[in-house]
Structures are given as structure tokens and as C-alpha cells.
Design a protein around this motif. Structure first.
Motif, PDB file in Angstrom:
ATOM      1  N   VAL A 154      -6.105  -4.629  20.461  1.00 47.06           N
ATOM      2  CA  VAL A 154      -7.278  -4.642  19.575  1.00 47.06           C
ATOM      3  C   VAL A 154      -7.371  -5.986  18.857  1.00 47.06           C
ATOM      4  N   GLY A 155      -6.207  -6.522  18.444  1.00 42.52           N
ATOM      5  CA  GLY A 155      -6.200  -7.821  17.781  1.00 42.52           C
ATOM      6  C   GLY A 155      -6.614  -8.955  18.682  1.00 42.52           C
ATOM      7  N   LEU A 156      -6.386  -8.812  20.002  1.00 44.87           N
ATOM      8  CA  LEU A 156      -6.770  -9.859  20.952  1.00 44.87           C
ATOM      9  C   LEU A 156      -8.199  -9.692  21.463  1.00 44.87           C
ATOM     10  N   SER A 157      -8.845  -8.581  21.093  1.00 46.66           N
ATOM     11  CA  SER A 157     -10.218  -8.333  21.540  1.00 46.66           C
ATOM     12  C   SER A 157     -11.205  -9.082  20.653  1.00 46.66           C
ATOM     13  N   ASN A 158     -12.483  -8.902  20.942  1.00 45.61           N
ATOM     14  CA  ASN A 158     -13.529  -9.536  20.140  1.00 45.61           C
ATOM     15  C   ASN A 158     -13.921  -8.701  18.922  1.00 45.61           C
ATOM     16  N   TYR A 159     -13.191  -7.623  18.682  1.00 41.50           N
ATOM     17  CA  TYR A 159     -13.512  -6.782  17.536  1.00 41.50           C
ATOM     18  C   TYR A 159     -13.233  -7.500  16.224  1.00 41.50           C
ATOM     19  N   MET A 160     -12.073  -8.157  16.140  1.00 46.09           N
ATOM     20  CA  MET A 160     -11.666  -8.800  14.892  1.00 46.09           C
ATOM     21  C   MET A 160     -10.502  -9.744  15.199  1.00 46.09           C
ATOM     22  N   PRO A 161     -10.418 -10.880  14.530  1.00 46.03           N
ATOM     23  CA  PRO A 161      -9.255 -11.756  14.720  1.00 46.03           C
ATOM     24  C   PRO A 161      -7.955 -11.046  14.359  1.00 46.03           C
ATOM     25  N   MET A 162      -6.875 -11.502  14.949  1.00 39.51           N
ATOM     26  CA  MET A 162      -5.591 -10.831  14.787  1.00 39.51           C
ATOM     27  C   MET A 162      -5.161 -10.711  13.318  1.00 39.51           C
ATOM     28  N   ALA A 163      -5.379 -11.750  12.535  1.00 34.10           N
ATOM     29  CA  ALA A 163      -4.946 -11.706  11.131  1.00 34.10           C
ATOM     30  C   ALA A 163      -5.637 -10.568  10.383  1.00 34.10           C
ATOM     31  N   GLY A 164      -6.942 -10.441  10.560  1.00 29.71           N
ATOM     32  CA  GLY A 164      -7.682  -9.366   9.913  1.00 29.71           C
ATOM     33  C   GLY A 164      -7.292  -8.008  10.444  1.00 29.71           C
ATOM     34  N   LEU A 165      -7.024  -7.960  11.744  1.00 29.51           N
ATOM     35  CA  LEU A 165      -6.653  -6.690  12.365  1.00 29.51           C
ATOM     36  C   LEU A 165      -5.317  -6.180  11.832  1.00 29.51           C
ATOM     37  N   LEU A 166      -4.337  -7.067  11.708  1.00 31.05           N
ATOM     38  CA  LEU A 166      -3.035  -6.651  11.184  1.00 31.05           C
ATOM     39  C   LEU A 166      -3.145  -6.160   9.748  1.00 31.05           C
ATOM     40  N   LYS A 167      -4.018  -6.822   8.989  1.00 29.97           N
ATOM     41  CA  LYS A 167      -4.237  -6.374   7.611  1.00 29.97           C
ATOM     42  C   LYS A 167      -4.864  -4.985   7.595  1.00 29.97           C
ATOM     43  N   ALA A 204      -4.660  -2.696  10.011  1.00 30.17           N
ATOM     44  CA  ALA A 204      -3.763  -1.697  10.586  1.00 30.17           C
ATOM     45  C   ALA A 204      -2.619  -1.346   9.645  1.00 30.17           C
ATOM     46  N   PHE A 205      -1.918  -2.364   9.151  1.00 31.99           N
ATOM     47  CA  PHE A 205      -0.713  -2.107   8.362  1.00 31.99           C
ATOM     48  C   PHE A 205      -0.953  -2.158   6.860  1.00 31.99           C
ATOM     49  N   GLY A 206      -2.133  -2.604   6.444  1.00 31.29           N
ATOM     50  CA  GLY A 206      -2.426  -2.669   5.024  1.00 31.29           C
ATOM     51  C   GLY A 206      -3.148  -1.458   4.492  1.00 31.29           C
ATOM     52  N   ALA A 207      -3.477  -0.508   5.380  1.00 36.04           N
ATOM     53  CA  ALA A 207      -4.169   0.701   4.930  1.00 36.04           C
ATOM     54  C   ALA A 207      -3.269   1.496   3.998  1.00 36.04           C
ATOM     55  N   PRO A 208      -3.799   1.995   2.880  1.00 35.35           N
ATOM     56  CA  PRO A 208      -2.963   2.755   1.932  1.00 35.35           C
ATOM     57  C   PRO A 208      -2.253   3.949   2.562  1.00 35.35           C
ATOM     58  N   VAL A 209      -2.945   4.638   3.469  1.00 34.96           N
ATOM     59  CA  VAL A 209      -2.331   5.818   4.095  1.00 34.96           C
ATOM     60  C   VAL A 209      -1.134   5.417   4.947  1.00 34.96           C
ATOM     61  N   VAL A 210      -1.224   4.283   5.614  1.00 35.54           N
ATOM     62  CA  VAL A 210      -0.108   3.803   6.434  1.00 35.54           C
ATOM     63  C   VAL A 210       1.108   3.515   5.551  1.00 35.54           C
ATOM     64  N   ALA A 211       0.862   2.917   4.389  1.00 38.36           N
ATOM     65  CA  ALA A 211       1.961   2.673   3.450  1.00 38.36           C
ATOM     66  C   ALA A 211       2.558   3.988   2.954  1.00 38.36           C
ATOM     67  N   GLN A 212       1.687   4.970   2.696  1.00 34.54           N
ATOM     68  CA  GLN A 212       2.173   6.275   2.247  1.00 34.54           C
ATOM     69  C   GLN A 212       3.072   6.906   3.311  1.00 34.54           C
ATOM     70  N   VAL A 213       2.639   6.854   4.566  1.00 30.63           N
ATOM     71  CA  VAL A 213       3.430   7.421   5.661  1.00 30.63           C
ATOM     72  C   VAL A 213       4.791   6.732   5.749  1.00 30.63           C
ATOM     73  N   PHE A 214       4.806   5.423   5.583  1.00 31.48           N
ATOM     74  CA  PHE A 214       6.044   4.655   5.678  1.00 31.48           C
ATOM     75  C   PHE A 214       7.083   5.180   4.685  1.00 31.48           C
ATOM     76  N   PHE A 215       6.687   5.344   3.440  1.00 30.32           N
ATOM     77  CA  PHE A 215       7.645   5.769   2.410  1.00 30.32           C
ATOM     78  C   PHE A 215       7.942   7.269   2.486  1.00 30.32           C
ATOM     79  N   LEU A 216       6.989   8.062   2.965  1.00 30.08           N
ATOM     80  CA  LEU A 216       7.274   9.476   3.194  1.00 30.08           C
ATOM     81  C   LEU A 216       8.332   9.654   4.284  1.00 30.08           C
ATOM     82  N   LEU A 217       8.259   8.822   5.326  1.00 28.53           N
ATOM     83  CA  LEU A 217       9.244   8.902   6.395  1.00 28.53           C
ATOM     84  C   LEU A 217      10.625   8.460   5.916  1.00 28.53           C
ATOM     85  N   ILE A 218      10.671   7.542   4.963  1.00 27.72           N
ATOM     86  CA  ILE A 218      11.967   7.173   4.375  1.00 27.72           C
ATOM     87  C   ILE A 218      12.552   8.376   3.630  1.00 27.72           C
TER      88      ILE A 218
END
Length: 503
Positions: free
Chosen positions: A83-96, A98-112
Motif C-alpha cells: 500500500v505504501g508503494l502504491s499511488n494511494y499515499m507516499p510511504m511516510a504518510g502511509l506508515l503514520k 497504519a501505525f499511528g492510529a490510536p486503536v493500533v497503539a491500544q492493541v499494542f499495549f493490550l497485547l503486552i
């Protein structure tokens, strides 16, 4: 010499099987990546779908293929990268995104936190609690219910893996103690019920695992609707899941007792003191602190939905996504005997579920990307599905949707099917004005808990199929198919009015 020849033959066979697996891994990987790269060039004229949409559709289909035939973790990483290599969005924005979403952060610490329960063996005490209730002595089906109840809660709040790998070894010891052997009917039934009960619990918690991923995905894909995003109330969702789950567990046990009818005579001799011969040591302060903290964390995420008008609930609700982070930080700061209560590096090195984490990251990202206006996928679904849904009542739609869910989820990964069917709900509700919250709640609950029949449905079903010594494949199908049919009937007869009442 003969022994060496036989041993060499088995070794050669094992090497051939390993080479075959490696070859198939490579072939399926190339097919999945090929779909991601080349799907956009197919001469397809999909109404409303843009060139970016064709790219994203290819990545989505390729991801489903990799999740099903290769490896969910690796497939998720490749999906995010593509997805980051596609024309949808540059990789820097895509990583932000994907991994900057609040729910993703919540899942990370819940799994810990969940990993900490396993790492410090707190789950052993939970399992032992359910297996040592004296009121189950001499009552095989009551014991089965209590075990299923333990699997249900462990599956919901921690992981079905934990429930299966905790209860199966203990049951093996019980079977040996009372005289059951491999091939006997009761062990087959009870081991199957452990997996089924853990699966029923899997979607129970709206703030954990795949249930959270699908709820977040639905909020994202409804963000651009005229009335704004559809946010399912956590307390109502959990109430529906728990009520249906308990009814399903009872129904499956009754089916096993009165229809399958395994011989339970030997299990009547089971006494909880058999396990008490090897008692667990008293819980250490560290274990108590982590266990209590986990309960507090769950309550902190549920209370705002249960009592929204109480003082402080608005503040708690607005910060609920960070509660797991706060709890991990506090447990990392508190020290017992010179060590942190929660030793984060050790937990993450041994008991952090990286596969679940990256699947959730990729699923949430793909849901957001697919429904973005510049892909045209949502508009395409509306054009295609409008004639089908025209004049269909909500009840008929729900019946057809659940039938599709149970068929598809046992041919493909349940999370995948949940993602695919959610836009169908959006399209129908947009056309008819129906309330989407009850429908999507039932879909998420049912699509995840019904993934029990085939190995492709879920990794938990695959574990059951792999236990051929105790539960041969023909019995897996013989037991799980009626269990899932029972669950479907309960969802339609009890779940539909219940969800509409609470939502």
C-alpha cells in the motif's frame, strides 16, 4: 542395518515433506505478491473504481491470499508495504496512518498486558480455578460446562490459544487418571468443546483482538456517511456477545449430551482432589498486582459505556484508548524485589502475539484505504448491490448475511470475511435507512465465533484439525458442523431481537 535403513527412510521422507512445504510456501508467496502487483492491469471495467482503486483491490485480494495460504504475519507486513508503494499515499504518510492510529497503539499495549498474564503464569491459576470446583465432582456435564466457561473467558480476554493450550494438557491428565484412551468418544467431544468455547469467547471483548479490529474498521468505513461514523456502544456489544455466548455454550453441551451421547461413566469418578495432589504455589505479589491491574483495565474501558452520566466517565471515555498504555507504564514503574512488576522486554520477547498485532494493523489499514473516496470501491459496491437489496426487509437481509458469513468464513479467514461483508451492511443500511449497529454487531460476533469447521477458517480450528490422535478429522466435521448450525439458529432467533433491543 534394517533399523538404520528404516530410520534413513523416515528421515528422507521428512526431508521431502519439508522441501515440498518450502516449495509451496514460495509458490503461494509469489502468487499472492503477483496478485498485488499485476491485478491493476487486468482488463476489468468496474464501475466507479479508479486506477488507485484497482491498485488497492489487487493488494487487498493478494493479502487475503497470503493470509489464507502462506502466513498471516508475513502477509500483513507485505500488505502494508505494498500500500505504501502504491499511488494511494507516499510511504511516510502511509506508515503514520497504519501505525499511528490510536486503536493500533491500544492493541499494542493490550497485547503486552495479555502477554504478561501468560508470562507470569497467571493463566494457570485461572485454569486451575475452573477445574477444581468441588460442586463438579461426579457430574461430568457440569464439569464440562465449567471448563467451557473458563475457555470462554480466557478466549475473550486473553486469547483462544491460551485457553486451548492451557486446558488440553490438563484434560489429557484427567483422561489418563480416570481411564479414557485416545479414540474414546468423550475425549473427542471435550477437546472439541474446548476449542468451540474458546472461539465463542473470541469476539466477546469489544476492545481486544479481532473484534476490536472489525469494530474499528466499521467506524472507519462509515466515517463519510451523512450521519457521521457508526460507533457501536461497547457495553451493548458486550452484553449481546455474553448473552449469546453463554446460550451457545449450554446449547452445544446439551447437543453433546443428548445427541452425541459419549460414555461419561468413567468421568463420574473424577475428583478435583486429583489436581490438588500437585497444587500450584500461592500467588506471588507480582502476580496479584498484574491480575488486579488487568481487571481494573477492563473495567476502565467498559464503565464509560455502562454509566456514561457518572462523574468522570466523560474524561475516562475520551482517554480510554490510552488506558492500556497508562497501565503498562505504571506496572513498569512499580518495583518488587528490585525488578519491575511487568518486565516489558521479557514479556515482549516471549509472549507478545506479533501475528495478531500485525494482522490487526493491516486489517484496519486496508479497511480505511478501501473505503477512501479516491478508490471508488464503496461507490462500486453501492452500484452492484442496490438492485439486490431493493425491497428486502432487515430480517431477511440479516438471515442472508449470516448464511453468507458462516459459509465464507469456513472457506477463508474469519477476519477477512468480516471485512468483506461490512461494506455490504453499509450499502444496505444507506439504501433502506435500517440501523446498522445491531446488524454489524451480530456479524462481527458470529463471523468470528463460527470459524470452527475447516482449518482455513481460523488458526484455532487448524489446531483442532492437527490433533488427529485424539480427534480424527472426520469427528472434527461431525461435531463442529452441528455446533455451528446451532450457533446460527441462536443468532437468528435470539440474537436479532436482542441486538435490536439493546441498540
Amino acid at each position: 542395518i534394517f533399523h538404520n535403513m528404516v530410520e534413513k527412510g523416515f528421515q528422507d521422507m521428512a526431508n521431502q515433506n519439508e522441501r515440498k512445504r518450502e516449495k509451496m510456501f514460495l509458490i503461494h508467496s509469489l502468487i499472492g505478491v503477483g496478485i498485488m502487483v499485476f491485478f491493476r492491469f487486468l482488463p476489468l471495467n468496474l464501475p466507479e473504481v479508479t486506477s488507485v482503486g484497482m491498485e488497492v483491490l489487487g493488494i487487498f485480494i493478494g493479502t487475503l491470499y497470503l493470509w489464507t495460504f502462506v502466513d498471516p504475519l508475513w502477509g500483513s507486513l507485505m500488505s502494508i508495504a505494498m500500500v505504501g508503494l502504491s499511488n494511494y499515499m507516499p510511504m511516510a504518510g502511509l506508515l503514520k496512518e497504519a501505525f499511528g492510529a490510536p486503536v493500533v497503539a491500544q492493541v499494542f499495549f493490550l497485547l503486552i498486558m495479555a502477554g504478561g498474564l501468560v508470562y507470569y503464569k497467571i493463566t494457570l491459576y485461572i485454569g486451575r480455578f475452573f477445574l477444581t470446583r468441588k460442586f463438579t465432582n461426579g457430574k461430568p456435564w457440569l464439569l464440562t460446562f465449567v471448563i467451557c466457561l473458563g475457555c470462554y473467558f480466557l478466549g475473550g480476554f486473553i486469547s483462544p490459544f491460551t485457553a486451548i493450550f492451557l486446558f488440553w494438557p490438563v484434560l489429557y491428565d484427567v483422561f489418563e487418571e480416570v481411564g479414557y484412551k485416545k479414540g474414546d468418544a468423550l475425549p473427542r467431544v471435550m477437546l472439541t468443546l474446548v476449542v468451540v468455547a474458546a472461539l465463542i469467547g473470541f469476539p466477546m471483548a469489544p476492545f481486544a483482538q479481532n473484534g476490536l479490529a472489525l469494530l474499528t474498521n466499521f467506524t472507519n468505513i462509515t466515517a463519510n456517511l451523512p450521519g457521521g461514523p457508526v460507533v457501536v456502544n461497547n457495553a451493548a456489544y458486550m452484553a449481546v456477545a455474553i448473552i449469546l455466548g453463554l446460550i451457545m455454550i449450554v446449547a452445544n453441551i446439551l447437543f453433546a449430551k443428548f445427541v452425541i451421547r459419549p460414555d461419561v461413566t468413567k468421568l463420574k469418578n473424577y475428583d478435583v482432589d486429583m489436581l490438588n495432589k500437585n497444587p500450584l504455589p500461592p500467588m506471588e505479589p507480582r502476580q496479584k498486582v498484574i491480575g488486579i491491574s488487568f481487571v481494573i483495565l477492563i473495567l476502565g474501558m467498559l464503565l464509560p459505556s455502562l454509566f456514561p452520566t457518572l462523574p468522570g466517565m466523560a474524561f475516562l471515555s475520551s482517554n480510554s484508548l490510552g488506558l492500556a498504555l497508562l497501565m503498562v507504564a505504571i506496572l513498569g514503574a512499580i518495583r518488587i524485589k528490585g525488578k519491575s512488576v511487568l518486565e516489558i522486554p521479557q514479556v515482549m520477547a516471549t509472549n507478545f502475539n506479533w501475528g495478531a498485532y500485525f494482522i490487526i494493523v493491516a486489517a484496519i489499514l486496508l479497511g480505511s484505504v478501501l473505503t477512501s473516496d479516491n478508490t471508488g470501491v464503496s461507490a462500486f459496491l453501492s452500484v452492484v448491490l442496490s438492485p439486490i437489496f431493493q425491497g428486502m426487509s432487515p430480517m431477511v437481509f440479516t438471515v442472508l448475511l449470516m448464511a453468507m458469513a458462516v459459509l465464507l468464513t469456513n472457506l477463508c479467514n474469519s477476519l477477512v470475511i468480516g471485512m468483506i461483508l461490512q461494506p455490504v451492511i453499509v450499502t444496505y443500511c444507506t439504501q433502506t435507512g435500517a440501523n446498522p449497529a445491531p446488524i454489524v454487531t451480530l456479524l462481527i460476533i458470529f463471523v468470528l465465533l463460527s470459524a470452527a469447521i475447516t482449518p482455513a477458517a481460523s488458526p484455532f480450528a487448524a489446531i483442532l484439525h492437527s490433533n488427529k490422535e485424539w480427534v480424527p478429522t472426520k469427528y472434527v466435521y461431525q461435531y463442529t458442523i452441528p455446533f455451528v448450525i446451532l450457533e446460527l439458529i441462536i443468532v437468528l432467533v435470539i440474537g436479532v431481537p436482542l441486538a435490536n433491543l439493546l441498540m
